[in-house]
Every structure is written in structure tokens, then in C-alpha cells.
Design an enzyme around this catalytic site. Structure first.
Site, PDB file in Angstrom:
ATOM      1  N   TYR A 104      29.962 -11.966  -9.031  1.00  0.00           N
ATOM      2  CA  TYR A 104      30.225 -11.877 -10.468  1.00  0.00           C
ATOM      3  C   TYR A 104      31.618 -11.297 -10.662  1.00  0.00           C
ATOM      4  O   TYR A 104      32.067 -10.469  -9.846  1.00  0.00           O
ATOM      5  CB  TYR A 104      29.191 -10.990 -11.152  1.00  0.00           C
ATOM      6  CG  TYR A 104      27.797 -11.582 -11.125  1.00  0.00           C
ATOM      7  CD1 TYR A 104      27.463 -12.655 -11.967  1.00  0.00           C
ATOM      8  CD2 TYR A 104      26.835 -11.106 -10.255  1.00  0.00           C
ATOM      9  CE1 TYR A 104      26.186 -13.190 -11.955  1.00  0.00           C
ATOM     10  CE2 TYR A 104      25.560 -11.645 -10.238  1.00  0.00           C
ATOM     11  CZ  TYR A 104      25.235 -12.692 -11.073  1.00  0.00           C
ATOM     12  OH  TYR A 104      23.974 -13.234 -11.040  1.00  0.00           O
ATOM     13  N   ALA A 105      32.302 -11.681 -11.744  1.00  0.00           N
ATOM     14  CA  ALA A 105      33.719 -11.366 -11.877  1.00  0.00           C
ATOM     15  C   ALA A 105      33.996  -9.868 -11.863  1.00  0.00           C
ATOM     16  O   ALA A 105      34.941  -9.415 -11.211  1.00  0.00           O
ATOM     17  CB  ALA A 105      34.268 -11.993 -13.160  1.00  0.00           C
ATOM     18  N   HIS A 106      33.176  -9.072 -12.586  1.00  0.00           N
ATOM     19  CA  HIS A 106      33.506  -7.637 -12.678  1.00  0.00           C
ATOM     20  C   HIS A 106      32.943  -6.837 -11.514  1.00  0.00           C
ATOM     21  O   HIS A 106      33.181  -5.628 -11.424  1.00  0.00           O
ATOM     22  CB  HIS A 106      33.001  -7.063 -14.018  1.00  0.00           C
ATOM     23  CG  HIS A 106      31.535  -6.739 -14.056  1.00  0.00           C
ATOM     24  ND1 HIS A 106      30.560  -7.704 -14.175  1.00  0.00           N
ATOM     25  CD2 HIS A 106      30.877  -5.552 -13.978  1.00  0.00           C
ATOM     26  CE1 HIS A 106      29.362  -7.129 -14.188  1.00  0.00           C
ATOM     27  NE2 HIS A 106      29.525  -5.827 -14.058  1.00  0.00           N
TER      28      HIS A 106
ATOM     29  N   GLY B 144      31.745  -8.243  -7.477  1.00  0.00           N
ATOM     30  CA  GLY B 144      32.285  -8.687  -6.209  1.00  0.00           C
ATOM     31  C   GLY B 144      33.698  -9.241  -6.290  1.00  0.00           C
ATOM     32  O   GLY B 144      34.528  -8.960  -5.423  1.00  0.00           O
TER      33      GLY B 144
ATOM     34  N   ASP C 152      29.171 -15.150  -3.125  1.00  0.00           N
ATOM     35  CA  ASP C 152      27.800 -15.034  -3.636  1.00  0.00           C
ATOM     36  C   ASP C 152      27.317 -16.227  -4.456  1.00  0.00           C
ATOM     37  O   ASP C 152      26.525 -16.055  -5.398  1.00  0.00           O
ATOM     38  CB  ASP C 152      27.666 -13.763  -4.479  1.00  0.00           C
ATOM     39  CG  ASP C 152      27.810 -12.506  -3.640  1.00  0.00           C
ATOM     40  OD1 ASP C 152      27.599 -12.574  -2.418  1.00  0.00           O
ATOM     41  OD2 ASP C 152      28.150 -11.454  -4.206  1.00  0.00           O
TER      42      ASP C 152
ATOM     43  N   ARG D  80      20.336  -1.610   2.253  1.00  0.00           N
ATOM     44  CA  ARG D  80      20.777  -1.821   0.869  1.00  0.00           C
ATOM     45  C   ARG D  80      21.426  -0.568   0.291  1.00  0.00           C
ATOM     46  O   ARG D  80      22.316  -0.661  -0.549  1.00  0.00           O
ATOM     47  CB  ARG D  80      19.571  -2.243   0.028  1.00  0.00           C
ATOM     48  CG  ARG D  80      19.965  -2.770  -1.352  1.00  0.00           C
ATOM     49  CD  ARG D  80      19.315  -4.060  -1.631  1.00  0.00           C
ATOM     50  NE  ARG D  80      19.538  -4.505  -2.989  1.00  0.00           N
ATOM     51  CZ  ARG D  80      20.507  -5.354  -3.333  1.00  0.00           C
ATOM     52  NH1 ARG D  80      21.307  -5.849  -2.419  1.00  0.00           N
ATOM     53  NH2 ARG D  80      20.653  -5.722  -4.598  1.00  0.00           N
TER      54      ARG D  80
END
Length: 218
Positions: free
Chosen positions: A152-154, A156, A37, A88
């Protein structure tokens, strides 16, 4: 809800990393690089030209360059633009409609523009394995290790690393080549990733990839 306003924060250093439960060693003959992303829509949520986005982009670029040199598959996972409500699904209830129909918003940041031979997969959910052929791609190239970076780390990053682990693919999460909404959420994601994978720094991984290289003419 949509994306929050993200304040600048410092990338974690090696001394602050959680201890990884796994003791796997990276092998460039077994590993693939996954970039999650890194599209303008998501990256522009960070303060420009400040930490952590400066280090984020530069560290991913360094990993991508070495991966290409070593013949590792490089895979970009990107959210499709202008998704319909039915595509979505529940993600819209939490994160809104997503990326609009402006090509610039959905494009991967210029520094990391995909090159010929690299793979770009649509990412319709935060887990890059879900509803994609990422797993088949890795198996077809004999890869059972995956280096995970991006945003984002927390979300994906963590969900993808967890799914890799559950499918017997060894995940390596690069602590200073991922970023998040805040330093606290970044640290939390690394703690969870360390329970089912290896958490490392960019410098350490680059070194280990070079040390683990198997001569191709051997």
C-alpha cells in the site's frame, strides 16, 4: 486491526502529482522494478473491476513487460503465509495475524504471476529491504535505481522508497501504479515520497525508460 474496507477512488493524474525534490533520470541499465505485495489477500481489499485496482494491475503489468524487454531485474516482494507470532512481531498488534495458510490468498494476482528469471522475495515487514536480501540483489546486478509499485502506498511503498534513499539507491515511485486505503492516504504518500525521490506516472516512466535505453550491442 486488519485491513479496512477500501472504497473506489480515482488514480491521480500527472497534473495532481507533487513536485519531486530529486531530478534524477531513469536509466534501464541502472534500474530494477520492485512490485510490492500484489497478492490476492491485499488486492481483494479493493472493489473489483473498479478504480484504482484496474489501473493498478494494468500499469504494473505494462511496467513489468517493458522492464523484461529492457533486461531490468524484476523483483516481487510478497508477505509469507501463516506466519508464527514470533515471526510477525509487532505487526500483529496493528494488522492482525496476516495471510492465512490458503495458497490462493498468498498468491500474487494472476495477471502478474512471476515468470522464470524474475525474483520473489519474502516480505516480513512493510519495508521490503528489511530482513531480506533485496539490497544484496540490487548490488550484485549493479543497480542503484529502483522503481517502486504495488500496495500500500503509505506503508510498504513509502517505507521501501525511504530506505532505498537512505542506502543511496534512487527511488522512483509510480503514482498510478500504487494504491492505498483511500485517495487521501494515496496523495499523502506521494507527497512524502517526492521529498526523497522521484514521483512519476506510468506513461512518463515508460517513455523515459525507452528514451534512456542504451543499445546493448554498442
Amino acid at each position: 486491526m486488519g485491513l479496512p474496507v477500501i472504497a473506489s477512488y480515482s488514480m491521480p493524474d500527472r497534473a495532481a502529482l507533487p513536485r519531486s525534490c530529486a531530478s534524477w533520470s531513469i536509466d534501464p541499465e541502472r534500474a530494477a522494478l520492485l512490485v510490492l505485495d500484489m497478492q490476492n489477500h491485499f488486492v481483494r481489499a479493493f472493489p473489483a473491476q473498479r478504480s484504482p485496482v484496474v489501473e493498478l494491475v494494468e500499469n504494473i503489468a505494462a511496467l513489468r513487460e517493458l522492464a523484461g524487454t529492457l533486461g531490468m531485474p524484476v523483483v516481487f516482494s510478497a508477505e509469507p503465509a501463516a506466519q508464527l507470532p514470533g515471526q510477525r512481531g509487532l505487526v500483529a498488534d496493528v494488522w492482525g495475524p496476516g495471510i492465512g495458510d490458503e495458497p490462493e490468498e498468498s498468491a500474487i494476482v494472476e495477471r502478474l504471476t512471476p515468470r522464470p528469471g524474475e525474483h520473489v522475495l519474502p516480505n516480513v515487514r512493510p519495508n521490503a529491504f528489511l530482513r531480506s536480501h533485496l539490497g544484496r540483489l540490487l548490488r550484485s546486478q549493479g543497480r542503484d535505481q529502483i522503481v517502486v509499485c504495488g500496495v500500500y502506498a503509505h506503508l510498504g511503498v513509502l517505507l521501501t522508497a525511504a530506505d532505498a534513499f537512505m542506502n543511496d539507491i534512487q527511488p522512483f515511485v509510480v503514482a498510478d501504479a500504487v494504491a492505498d486505503f483511500s485517495a487521501e492516504e494515496h496523495s499523502m504518500a506521494l507527497r512524502w515520497a517526492a521529498r526523497s525521490g522521484v514521483v512519476c506516472t506510468t506513461d512518463a516512466l515508460l517513455r523515459d525508460l525507452l528514451l534512456g535505453r542504451v543499445p546493448r550491442d554498442a
